[in-house]
Design an enzyme around this catalytic site. Structure first.
Site, PDB file in Angstrom:
ATOM      1  N   SER A   1     -33.358   9.716  -2.643  1.00  0.00           N
ATOM      2  CA  SER A   1     -33.839   8.617  -3.370  1.00  0.00           C
ATOM      3  C   SER A   1     -33.136   8.655  -4.744  1.00  0.00           C
ATOM      4  O   SER A   1     -32.958   7.571  -5.126  1.00  0.00           O
ATOM      5  CB  SER A   1     -35.254   8.457  -3.437  1.00  0.00           C
TER       6      SER A   1
ATOM      7  N   GLU B   1       0.824  -1.374  -0.020  1.00  0.00           N
ATOM      8  CA  GLU B   1       0.107   0.117  -0.121  1.00  0.00           C
ATOM      9  C   GLU B   1       0.789   1.207   0.082  1.00  0.00           C
ATOM     10  O   GLU B   1       0.636   2.261  -0.525  1.00  0.00           O
ATOM     11  CB  GLU B   1      -0.787   0.018   1.266  1.00  0.00           C
TER      12      GLU B   1
END
Lengths: 116, 395
Positions: free
Chosen positions: B78, B60
């Site tokens: 939504s 990493e």
């Protein structure tokens, strides 16, 4: 108002059953059974339990060519609150919505007499 | 006694409460705020596995350090969560067991499809006929730009989300470790619910500009406390919802498809009569009401522009972006399409799968053009990451 979400759910379901009966050229009870058979396994039993209760009324109403809006007023999921007009999504019956609702009031009274 | 006080049922109530009220993952055994159990990084990066043979350093560090990785976080309503009701459920001719195959999965997700949405779409659309269309998303493009962004996304879009609930609940279920997580690219997207409700006197129930301003400032203040330094926040404006009626009002609704006897106007009027409309100000044949609803939406957009122009925060820079639905429709029509093809067929209110994908491409281009810094650099180690880790464990 006028039954809100319960009313739209009832009207859509009765509308679909009535249309299934037309598509498969069968009675409302068979169409209701067919609708329940489409659902996932876990939901079929509750669907059939609901059908047991409402099928006679839905079948009778559809046989009498009532619209799904009128059927759901007859079984009580839709209503006309004071100061409101009757709601409908399907085409209005020939006699008009108010006349149809008056007519089914008799049916409702009889049903309440029979502990619907 | 309350049924939720009964032992055994109490736990079930808690799960429902976590998922549907606090908008936290229903099952989260390691309590890291991400629903599936992962014993490694809480941002689910798989690059932490192993050491680079040449340097002896963790992969990493070697492959991500200095490449400006970031996570994508959607906070919204939504539209952001990508609400979609399968039209086949409302068409007698389409009804069959296969259209209900994923019914419980769909209900459990509150009829939202975040995995296919503009912000966080990341799976191939293998759901068959119940949701059709291409998948493209800001997250997928961030991952392509830098493979160290793999799986670093959160979609906290809630049906009905508006500035009040955003501030009180939604923003507080955002999870970010300021010390160990990468900076975040956050989109606050409240496209309409501050002017949408089911009340007959809908105008009286719309969020007023002053209240809206306070809600948004509180939300941004909270974000400044939880986001890692070097994050970016872009706020999307409210839409011009009048275009919904303009595009679909005289078209046939799926429930009327057997006999062509129900239009969207009938459907809108029915929902208004029952007072359950998701937006009685826009989903109406009353043109004056549509105009007044859009007028309030634009007043709230002015509030957002003012906030983003005059507010400064420690841990993030802040941008305003008009929601691009008008442009996306115009681009689609320029290709020979029609506006109604981008609108959800059952509710006639949300944008559909195609529009979610087109919207992602449009927003990405806007960000690349106007604010390239928020996207980070292209990671020169991408190919090596692919070669070493393949699909990095997928999803």
């Amino acid at each position: 108002a006028n039954g809100g979400t319960n009313c739209i759910v009832c009207t859509v379901l009765v509308g679909l059953v009535e249309q299934l009966a037309q598509v498969y050229n069968e009675g409302a009870v068979e169409a209701l059974e067919r609708f329940c058979s489409f659902l996932p396994e876990q939901l079929q039993a509750p669907c059939r339990a609901g059908a047991e209760i409402f099928a006679p009324y839905i079948a009778e109403a559809i046989y009498n060519k009532e619209t799904p809006d009128v059927v759901c007023h007859a079984i009580g999921f839709c209503k006309v609150d004071p100061g409101h007009k009757a709601c409908h999504i399907f085409p209005v019956p020939k006699e008009g919505m108010d006349a149809a609702l008056r007519r089914i009031q008799e049916v409702k009274k009889m049903r309440q007499g029979r502990e619907f | 006694t309350d049924i939720c006080d009964i032992p055994g049922i109490k736990e079930i109530c808690n799960i429902f409460d976590r998922a549907f009220s606090s908008h936290l993952p229903a099952d989260d055994l390691d309590k890291d705020g991400f629903s599936t159990m992962k014993l490694l990084d809480n941002d689910c990066l798989t690059l932490s596995q192993g050491l680079d043979s040449e340097t002896g350093l963790p992969y990493e560090e070697v492959l991500c350090n200095g490449t400006e990785p970031r996570g994508l976080i959607l906070l919204g309503d939504s539209i952001g969560a990508h609400f979609h009701l399968p039209p086949q459920w409302f068409e007698a001719k389409s009804l069959n067991p296969s259209v209900f195959k994923d019914l419980l999965f769909i209900l459990e997700n509150e009829i939202d499809w975040p995995e296919l949405s503009t912000a966080t779409g990341h799976v191939n659309n293998t759901f068959g006929e119940v949701i059709k269309g291409p998948v493209d998303s800001i997250y997928m493009r961030l991952r392509e730009r830098n493979r160290c962004n793999h799986r670093d996304y959160q979609n906290i879009g809630v049906n009905g989300g508006r500035s009040g609930s955003m501030n009180s609940t939604i923003v507080r279920s955002l999870v970010r470790n300021r010390m160990s997580d990468y900076p975040a690219l956050v989109n606050i997207e409240l496209v309409g619910n501050d002017v949408c409700n089911g009340h007959p006197d809908t105008l009286a129930h719309m969020t007023k500009p002053k209240e809206f301003r306070n809600n948004m400032l509180d939300t941004l203040q909270y974000l400044d406390e939880v986001l890692p330094e070097g994050s970016h926040v872009w706020v999307s404006g409210l839409a011009n919802g009048s275009l919904l009626y303009a595009n679909v009002h005289d078209r046939i609704h799926p429930l009327g498809s057997l006999r062509n006897d129900i239009t969207y106007t009938d459907f809108y009027n029915y929902m208004n009569c029952l007072e359950i409309s998701p937006c009685s100000g826009w989903l109406t044949d009353n043109s004056t009401l549509r105009y007044l609803t859009t007028k309030r939406a634009f007043e709230l957009n002015d509030v957002l522009r003012n906030i983003t122009a005059n507010s400064r925060y420690k841990n993030f820079d802040l941008y305003y972006q008009d929601v691009p639905i008008d442009e996306v429709i115009a681009e689609w029509e320029a290709q020979g399409g029609q506006g109604w093809q981008l609108i959800e067929p059952v509710d006639g209110f949300h944008i559909n799968q195609l529009a979610n994908a087109l919207g992602a491409a449009h927003i990405w281009e806007m960000l690349e053009k106007d604010h390239p810094n928020v996207l980070g650099k292209v990671n020169p180690n991408n190919d090596r990451i692919k070669q070493l880790f393949g699909d990095q464990g997928g999803y």
